[in-house]
Design a protein around this motif. Structure first.
Motif, PDB file in Angstrom:
ATOM      1  N   ASP A   1      -3.172  13.054 -76.964  1.00 33.91           N
ATOM      2  CA  ASP A   1      -2.587  13.166 -78.296  1.00 33.91           C
ATOM      3  C   ASP A   1      -2.778  11.892 -79.126  1.00 33.91           C
ATOM      4  O   ASP A   1      -2.195  11.752 -80.189  1.00 33.91           O
ATOM      5  CB  ASP A   1      -1.111  13.533 -78.213  1.00 33.91           C
ATOM      6  CG  ASP A   1      -0.272  12.472 -77.515  1.00 33.91           C
ATOM      7  OD1 ASP A   1      -0.847  11.546 -76.907  1.00 33.91           O
ATOM      8  OD2 ASP A   1       0.966  12.578 -77.567  1.00 33.91           O
ATOM      9  N   ASP A   2      -3.610  10.978 -78.653  1.00 34.25           N
ATOM     10  CA  ASP A   2      -3.929   9.764 -79.405  1.00 34.25           C
ATOM     11  C   ASP A   2      -5.262   9.968 -80.124  1.00 34.25           C
ATOM     12  O   ASP A   2      -6.230  10.431 -79.520  1.00 34.25           O
ATOM     13  CB  ASP A   2      -4.059   8.552 -78.475  1.00 34.25           C
ATOM     14  CG  ASP A   2      -2.747   8.170 -77.838  1.00 34.25           C
ATOM     15  OD1 ASP A   2      -1.687   8.412 -78.460  1.00 34.25           O
ATOM     16  OD2 ASP A   2      -2.763   7.636 -76.721  1.00 34.25           O
ATOM     17  N   PHE A   3      -5.300   9.619 -81.390  1.00 33.65           N
ATOM     18  CA  PHE A   3      -6.565   9.754 -82.105  1.00 33.65           C
ATOM     19  C   PHE A   3      -6.714   8.681 -83.169  1.00 33.65           C
ATOM     20  O   PHE A   3      -5.739   8.096 -83.636  1.00 33.65           O
ATOM     21  CB  PHE A   3      -6.728  11.153 -82.718  1.00 33.65           C
ATOM     22  CG  PHE A   3      -5.643  11.549 -83.678  1.00 33.65           C
ATOM     23  CD1 PHE A   3      -5.751  11.265 -85.026  1.00 33.65           C
ATOM     24  CD2 PHE A   3      -4.527  12.233 -83.232  1.00 33.65           C
ATOM     25  CE1 PHE A   3      -4.758  11.639 -85.909  1.00 33.65           C
ATOM     26  CE2 PHE A   3      -3.530  12.621 -84.110  1.00 33.65           C
ATOM     27  CZ  PHE A   3      -3.650  12.326 -85.448  1.00 33.65           C
ATOM     28  N   VAL A   4      -7.981   8.434 -83.524  1.00 38.34           N
ATOM     29  CA  VAL A   4      -8.354   7.458 -84.546  1.00 38.34           C
ATOM     30  C   VAL A   4      -9.417   8.101 -85.419  1.00 38.34           C
ATOM     31  O   VAL A   4     -10.355   8.713 -84.904  1.00 38.34           O
ATOM     32  CB  VAL A   4      -8.932   6.169 -83.909  1.00 38.34           C
ATOM     33  CG1 VAL A   4      -9.474   5.233 -84.964  1.00 38.34           C
ATOM     34  CG2 VAL A   4      -7.906   5.475 -83.044  1.00 38.34           C
ATOM     35  N   LEU A   5      -9.248   7.974 -86.722  1.00 45.35           N
ATOM     36  CA  LEU A   5     -10.261   8.410 -87.673  1.00 45.35           C
ATOM     37  C   LEU A   5     -10.737   7.175 -88.426  1.00 45.35           C
ATOM     38  O   LEU A   5      -9.925   6.354 -88.842  1.00 45.35           O
ATOM     39  CB  LEU A   5      -9.682   9.397 -88.694  1.00 45.35           C
ATOM     40  CG  LEU A   5      -9.487  10.825 -88.242  1.00 45.35           C
ATOM     41  CD1 LEU A   5      -8.208  10.971 -87.480  1.00 45.35           C
ATOM     42  CD2 LEU A   5      -9.485  11.732 -89.440  1.00 45.35           C
TER      43      LEU A   5
ATOM     44  N   LYS B   1      -5.791  -0.617 -82.234  1.00 46.43           N
ATOM     45  CA  LYS B   1      -5.227  -0.389 -80.902  1.00 46.43           C
ATOM     46  C   LYS B   1      -5.398   1.073 -80.546  1.00 46.43           C
ATOM     47  O   LYS B   1      -4.952   1.961 -81.274  1.00 46.43           O
ATOM     48  CB  LYS B   1      -3.747  -0.767 -80.875  1.00 46.43           C
ATOM     49  CG  LYS B   1      -3.521  -2.246 -81.011  1.00 46.43           C
ATOM     50  CD  LYS B   1      -2.057  -2.595 -80.958  1.00 46.43           C
ATOM     51  CE  LYS B   1      -1.897  -4.090 -81.165  1.00 46.43           C
ATOM     52  NZ  LYS B   1      -0.502  -4.491 -81.211  1.00 46.43           N
ATOM     53  N   PHE B   2      -6.061   1.323 -79.417  1.00 50.51           N
ATOM     54  CA  PHE B   2      -6.317   2.688 -78.961  1.00 50.51           C
ATOM     55  C   PHE B   2      -6.400   2.671 -77.446  1.00 50.51           C
ATOM     56  O   PHE B   2      -7.186   1.919 -76.884  1.00 50.51           O
ATOM     57  CB  PHE B   2      -7.614   3.220 -79.581  1.00 50.51           C
ATOM     58  CG  PHE B   2      -7.909   4.656 -79.280  1.00 50.51           C
ATOM     59  CD1 PHE B   2      -7.067   5.670 -79.715  1.00 50.51           C
ATOM     60  CD2 PHE B   2      -9.047   5.003 -78.572  1.00 50.51           C
ATOM     61  CE1 PHE B   2      -7.349   6.996 -79.445  1.00 50.51           C
ATOM     62  CE2 PHE B   2      -9.343   6.320 -78.300  1.00 50.51           C
ATOM     63  CZ  PHE B   2      -8.489   7.332 -78.737  1.00 50.51           C
ATOM     64  N   LEU B   3      -5.568   3.453 -76.804  1.00 47.26           N
ATOM     65  CA  LEU B   3      -5.543   3.585 -75.341  1.00 47.26           C
ATOM     66  C   LEU B   3      -5.330   2.244 -74.644  1.00 47.26           C
ATOM     67  O   LEU B   3      -5.948   1.943 -73.632  1.00 47.26           O
ATOM     68  CB  LEU B   3      -6.823   4.253 -74.832  1.00 47.26           C
ATOM     69  CG  LEU B   3      -7.110   5.638 -75.411  1.00 47.26           C
ATOM     70  CD1 LEU B   3      -8.428   6.162 -74.874  1.00 47.26           C
ATOM     71  CD2 LEU B   3      -5.982   6.607 -75.114  1.00 47.26           C
TER      72      LEU B   3
ATOM     73  N   SER C   1      -0.823  -6.468 -70.401  1.00 45.58           N
ATOM     74  CA  SER C   1      -1.764  -6.080 -69.343  1.00 45.58           C
ATOM     75  C   SER C   1      -2.139  -7.270 -68.467  1.00 45.58           C
ATOM     76  O   SER C   1      -2.250  -7.142 -67.244  1.00 45.58           O
ATOM     77  CB  SER C   1      -3.033  -5.474 -69.934  1.00 45.58           C
ATOM     78  OG  SER C   1      -2.752  -4.244 -70.528  1.00 45.58           O
ATOM     79  N   ILE C   2      -2.340  -8.423 -69.083  1.00 39.89           N
ATOM     80  CA  ILE C   2      -2.676  -9.635 -68.317  1.00 39.89           C
ATOM     81  C   ILE C   2      -1.513  -9.995 -67.397  1.00 39.89           C
ATOM     82  O   ILE C   2      -1.708 -10.310 -66.216  1.00 39.89           O
ATOM     83  CB  ILE C   2      -3.011 -10.817 -69.256  1.00 39.89           C
ATOM     84  CG1 ILE C   2      -4.160 -10.459 -70.203  1.00 39.89           C
ATOM     85  CG2 ILE C   2      -3.322 -12.072 -68.459  1.00 39.89           C
ATOM     86  CD1 ILE C   2      -5.468 -10.156 -69.549  1.00 39.89           C
ATOM     87  N   ILE C   3      -0.299  -9.930 -67.914  1.00 36.70           N
ATOM     88  CA  ILE C   3       0.897 -10.218 -67.100  1.00 36.70           C
ATOM     89  C   ILE C   3       0.994  -9.226 -65.949  1.00 36.70           C
ATOM     90  O   ILE C   3       1.275  -9.608 -64.810  1.00 36.70           O
ATOM     91  CB  ILE C   3       2.170 -10.184 -67.979  1.00 36.70           C
ATOM     92  CG1 ILE C   3       2.151 -11.367 -68.951  1.00 36.70           C
ATOM     93  CG2 ILE C   3       3.434 -10.199 -67.130  1.00 36.70           C
ATOM     94  CD1 ILE C   3       3.181 -11.272 -70.068  1.00 36.70           C
TER      95      ILE C   3
END
Length: 129
Positions: free
Chosen positions: A24-28, A70-72, A87-89
């Motif tokens: 349900d994530d999208f980018v246009l 920002k995506f996924l 994510s690094i942490i």
């Protein structure tokens, strides 16, 4: 399957420069801010009227690509990608000899050079253990 109608509408009616969707994530992507605003209006109207879905206002934003999209879980810029600090942490906290290779592939694909260096230095602790 539920968003198939939306996919079809975006590809054949809105026709953005690029369209990415995962779940349900999208980018246009659009050429101008005005075009992006028109896409946003058309897309949110279709989602509401046809599929009875709303887009969370926090995520329904228009951002210049140069500021990073920002995506996924990854921020993508025109010249590369960047992992979020969280994510690094997470990697520092959870890396082990069993998952080291997976984290290294993830870092190789999405981390900046500086982030890769940090992750590589942490991962060297687990070589041979």
């Amino acid at each position: 399957m539920y968003l198939h109608e939306f996919d079809y509408f975006v590809r054949h009616t809105i026709k953005p420069q690029a369209y990415l969707r995962y779940g349900d994530d999208f980018v246009l992507l659009a050429k101008t801010k005005e075009e992006a605003m028109a896409f946003q209006k058309l897309g949110t109207e279709l989602l509401l009227s046809q599929l009875h879905l709303t887009v969370h206002s926090k995520n329904n934003v228009i951002i210049p690509v140069k500021h990073g999209v920002k995506f996924l879980g990854v921020t993508t810029f025109p010249n590369g990608t960047l992992l979020p600090r969280k994510s690094i942490i997470h990697i520092k906290k959870n890396i082990s000899n069993l998952n080291r290779d997976s984290y290294m592939v993830y870092a190789d694909r999405y981390a900046s050079k500086k982030q890769k260096a940090v992750i590589e230095s942490i991962s060297h602790e687990f070589i041979g253990k």
